[in-house]
Design an enzyme around this catalytic site. Sequence first.
Site, PDB file in Angstrom:
ATOM      1  N   ASP A  99       0.964  -1.178  -0.023  1.00 30.14           N
ATOM      2  CA  ASP A  99       0.031   0.186   0.006  1.00 30.14           C
ATOM      3  C   ASP A  99       0.877   1.306   0.015  1.00 30.14           C
ATOM      4  O   ASP A  99       1.760   1.527   0.910  1.00 30.14           O
ATOM      5  CB  ASP A  99      -0.981  -0.030   1.181  1.00 30.14           C
ATOM      6  CG  ASP A  99      -2.332   0.468   1.125  1.00 30.14           C
ATOM      7  OD1 ASP A  99      -3.349   0.199   1.612  1.00 30.14           O
ATOM      8  OD2 ASP A  99      -2.181   1.846   0.372  1.00 30.14           O
ATOM      9  N   ASP A 201      -2.819   4.732  -2.500  1.00 35.46           N
ATOM     10  CA  ASP A 201      -3.683   5.642  -1.552  1.00 35.46           C
ATOM     11  C   ASP A 201      -3.997   6.849  -2.110  1.00 35.46           C
ATOM     12  O   ASP A 201      -3.009   7.944  -2.450  1.00 35.46           O
ATOM     13  CB  ASP A 201      -3.127   5.922  -0.114  1.00 35.46           C
ATOM     14  CG  ASP A 201      -4.229   6.208   0.828  1.00 35.46           C
ATOM     15  OD1 ASP A 201      -5.029   5.354   1.214  1.00 35.46           O
ATOM     16  OD2 ASP A 201      -3.829   7.199   1.535  1.00 35.46           O
ATOM     17  N   GLU A 243      -6.153   4.250  -5.894  1.00 40.34           N
ATOM     18  CA  GLU A 243      -7.540   4.671  -5.313  1.00 40.34           C
ATOM     19  C   GLU A 243      -7.869   6.056  -5.675  1.00 40.34           C
ATOM     20  O   GLU A 243      -7.242   7.164  -5.390  1.00 40.34           O
ATOM     21  CB  GLU A 243      -7.371   4.597  -3.630  1.00 40.34           C
ATOM     22  CG  GLU A 243      -8.674   4.911  -3.036  1.00 40.34           C
ATOM     23  CD  GLU A 243      -8.674   5.300  -1.421  1.00 40.34           C
ATOM     24  OE1 GLU A 243      -7.482   5.750  -1.216  1.00 40.34           O
ATOM     25  OE2 GLU A 243      -9.588   5.110  -0.758  1.00 40.34           O
ATOM     26  N   HIS A 317     -11.321  -2.068   3.522  1.00 41.07           N
ATOM     27  CA  HIS A 317     -11.079  -1.789   4.754  1.00 41.07           C
ATOM     28  C   HIS A 317     -11.746  -0.444   5.330  1.00 41.07           C
ATOM     29  O   HIS A 317     -11.907   0.031   6.608  1.00 41.07           O
ATOM     30  CB  HIS A 317      -9.766  -1.586   5.239  1.00 41.07           C
ATOM     31  CG  HIS A 317      -8.808  -0.622   4.453  1.00 41.07           C
ATOM     32  ND1 HIS A 317      -8.906  -0.455   3.018  1.00 41.07           N
ATOM     33  CD2 HIS A 317      -8.525   0.467   4.980  1.00 41.07           C
ATOM     34  CE1 HIS A 317      -8.158   0.581   2.905  1.00 41.07           C
ATOM     35  NE2 HIS A 317      -8.020   1.408   3.814  1.00 41.07           N
ATOM     36  N   ASP A 318     -12.315   0.283   4.180  1.00 41.34           N
ATOM     37  CA  ASP A 318     -13.075   1.690   4.389  1.00 41.34           C
ATOM     38  C   ASP A 318     -14.460   1.449   4.413  1.00 41.34           C
ATOM     39  O   ASP A 318     -15.360   2.516   4.606  1.00 41.34           O
ATOM     40  CB  ASP A 318     -12.730   2.790   3.508  1.00 41.34           C
ATOM     41  CG  ASP A 318     -11.159   3.188   3.734  1.00 41.34           C
ATOM     42  OD1 ASP A 318     -10.518   3.495   2.554  1.00 41.34           O
ATOM     43  OD2 ASP A 318     -10.647   3.218   4.619  1.00 41.34           O
TER      44      ASP A 318
HETATM   45  O1  TEU Z   1      -8.958   6.490   1.909  1.00 47.04           O
HETATM   46  C1  TEU Z   1      -9.411   7.370   1.433  1.00 47.04           C
HETATM   47  C2  TEU Z   1     -10.672   7.986   1.752  1.00 47.04           C
HETATM   48  O2  TEU Z   1     -11.084   9.158   1.144  1.00 47.04           O
HETATM   49  C3  TEU Z   1     -11.450   7.307   2.630  1.00 47.04           C
HETATM   50  O3  TEU Z   1     -11.112   7.433   4.118  1.00 47.04           O
HETATM   51  C4  TEU Z   1     -12.913   7.923   2.526  1.00 47.04           C
HETATM   52  O4  TEU Z   1     -12.718   9.282   2.844  1.00 47.04           O
HETATM   53  C5  TEU Z   1     -13.772   7.475   3.709  1.00 47.04           C
HETATM   54  O5  TEU Z   1     -13.558   6.100   3.773  1.00 47.04           O
HETATM   55  C6  TEU Z   1     -15.083   7.599   3.217  1.00 47.04           C
HETATM   56  O6  TEU Z   1     -15.724   8.385   4.413  1.00 47.04           O
HETATM   57  C7  TEU Z   1      -7.665   6.093   1.812  1.00 47.04           C
HETATM   58  C8  TEU Z   1      -7.264   4.865   2.939  1.00 47.04           C
HETATM   59  O7  TEU Z   1      -8.157   3.950   2.207  1.00 47.04           O
HETATM   60  C9  TEU Z   1      -7.829   5.149   4.515  1.00 47.04           C
HETATM   61  O8  TEU Z   1      -8.076   4.146   4.939  1.00 47.04           O
HETATM   62  C10 TEU Z   1      -7.283   6.284   5.053  1.00 47.04           C
HETATM   63  O9  TEU Z   1      -7.724   6.549   6.228  1.00 47.04           O
HETATM   64  C11 TEU Z   1      -6.952   7.675   3.916  1.00 47.04           C
HETATM   65  O10 TEU Z   1      -6.960   7.254   2.653  1.00 47.04           O
HETATM   66  C12 TEU Z   1      -6.044   8.470   4.529  1.00 47.04           C
HETATM   67  O11 TEU Z   1      -4.798   7.636   3.906  1.00 47.04           O
END
Ligand code: TEU
Length: 546
Positions: A99, A201, A243, A317-318
């Site tokens: 990542d 990311d 992403e 994971h989000d």
């Molecule tokens: O996520 C980007 C991101 O925008 C998401 O966190 C999104 O805002 C949220 O899930 C929707 O409400 C990436 C990673 O996948 C995330 O785990 C990190 O927290 C974020 O970037 C910062 O690195």
Amino acid sequence: THSARGWKDAVVYQVYPRSFMDSNGDGTGDLGGIISKLDYLQQLGINLLWLSPVYRSPMDDNGYDISDYEDIAEIFGSMADMERLITEAKARDIHILMDLVVNHTSDEHPWFVDAISSTNSTYRDFYVWRKPATDGGPPNNLRSNFGGSAWTLDKPSGEYYLHQFSTRQPDLNWDNPRVRDEVHAMMNRWLDKGIGGFRMDVIDLIGKEVDQQIMANGKNLHLYLQQMNRATFGKRNSITVGETWSATPEDALLYSAEERKELTMVFQFEHIKLFWDPHQGKWCNQPFDLLRFKAVINKWQTALAHRGWNSLFWSNHDLPRAVSKFGDDGQYRVVSAKMLATALHCLKGTPYIYQGEEIGMTNVHFAHIEDYRDIESLNLYQERIAEGVSHAQMIGGIHANGRDNARTPMQWDSSANAGFTDGQPWIALNPNYEQVNVAAALADPNSVFYHYQQLIALRKQLPLLVHGDFQQVFAEHTKVFAWLRTLEKQTLLVINNFTREHLTLDVPKNLQSLQGRCLISNCAPREQLDAQLELQPYESFAIIFE
Ligand code: TEU
């Protein structure tokens, strides 16, 4: 390794290391735990493993705040463990996607520690600093994704620094060529260790034009990605997935058309954002609407039909658990989880399986905000409650779309803590682990696991699944998502009942009474279609006609 072209039959499994398997009893998953489960992943049949960050980090955002890109966080193990994981995975034809989190670092990264120490620091311009607005407040009204302003004041210098995520995740300044050079050098050292590529990311943010408040898709974004490709992974047989929450199908072609020499593919989120409230976002959940969902999937399948490449996912994971979000995590959990698996794996693109999806793990409904760990949920809960939103509304939003739904420990068996740890887990388990776990799945020939295993095997056997053209059928149906995949003389018909209802479908003449072969089904196998088709709740099958 996967030749850049030969990877199209691969399936990716995402591991969130904190919650996958704990090998040293500290209650947190680690690299040793992942190594101990590689045989399980090989049995599932996946070939690429996207590893969420394991680098040194203060863990403000569970590792998406990196303080050393080339050392491993103690709670996950050592660099020797990481190198052992790469080797042990490769021995099972599994390649690691690291990542890459380079839109921002941790505020404990030496670059930032130096940068904030003085306006004369040679690292000052590694980050984004602006003078206060005339009223002495933040330079502009940009908000952080994790609540509050995207600007934090550094009192000694009187300047603000930008952070689109937590205050401890300062944005890097990608317009500084030294930043790009340092990141490229780090990427090449990881590639030299034999990784298979990168998940990148929020990579759509690195071209940001701060003073125009253009944070995604800035003017230099594709230039920086083409430079990165040339300087690092482009020379190796790597897989890269960006992403890009902002991506449209047109953007996705710019990122993933082969001749552009940027990325292999991107994660787009239109089918996810579809069910978020336009104002309250994910915290005010909209009911699932299949017609809108199908239209988005159809759009993306069509846009990238012949150029570029789709990633395919229901969760990560989000995001909430797939079967809770798009299926039924109650009495139809198994059959609807299998339906979602067939639907995902019979589309054109690269499927991503999020840990636990292959056994139908579900969302969790913790009663108290104190049971949650995710900085995004905790910050936004506080912010919204302070604005007068009710606890019930916010905890309901967290239940529906909170990121911790996907971060409760992987459920290995019905023993204490589901066999994840013999210590105190960093976050509580989903109470259903006694019924929903890997051991039970492996012991049940009709489990969700074996359905995924079959779909992954089919992808390796059938070029039709990888290369076949997509064409939606029953497009106007509000409860069924169905399509054809065609390649030369072969036609695959995929039918998914996305509801708990018994349905009767009128089958088009051209599909009636053809003799087919049932590739996969979550109910009774189907060989032939008559004029009318009776569908069970969440019934899903794929028939191949040669
Ligand atoms: O996520 C980007 C991101 O925008 C998401 O966190 C999104 O805002 C949220 O899930 C929707 O409400 C990436 C990673 O996948 C995330 O785990 C990190 O927290 C974020 O970037 C910062 O690195």
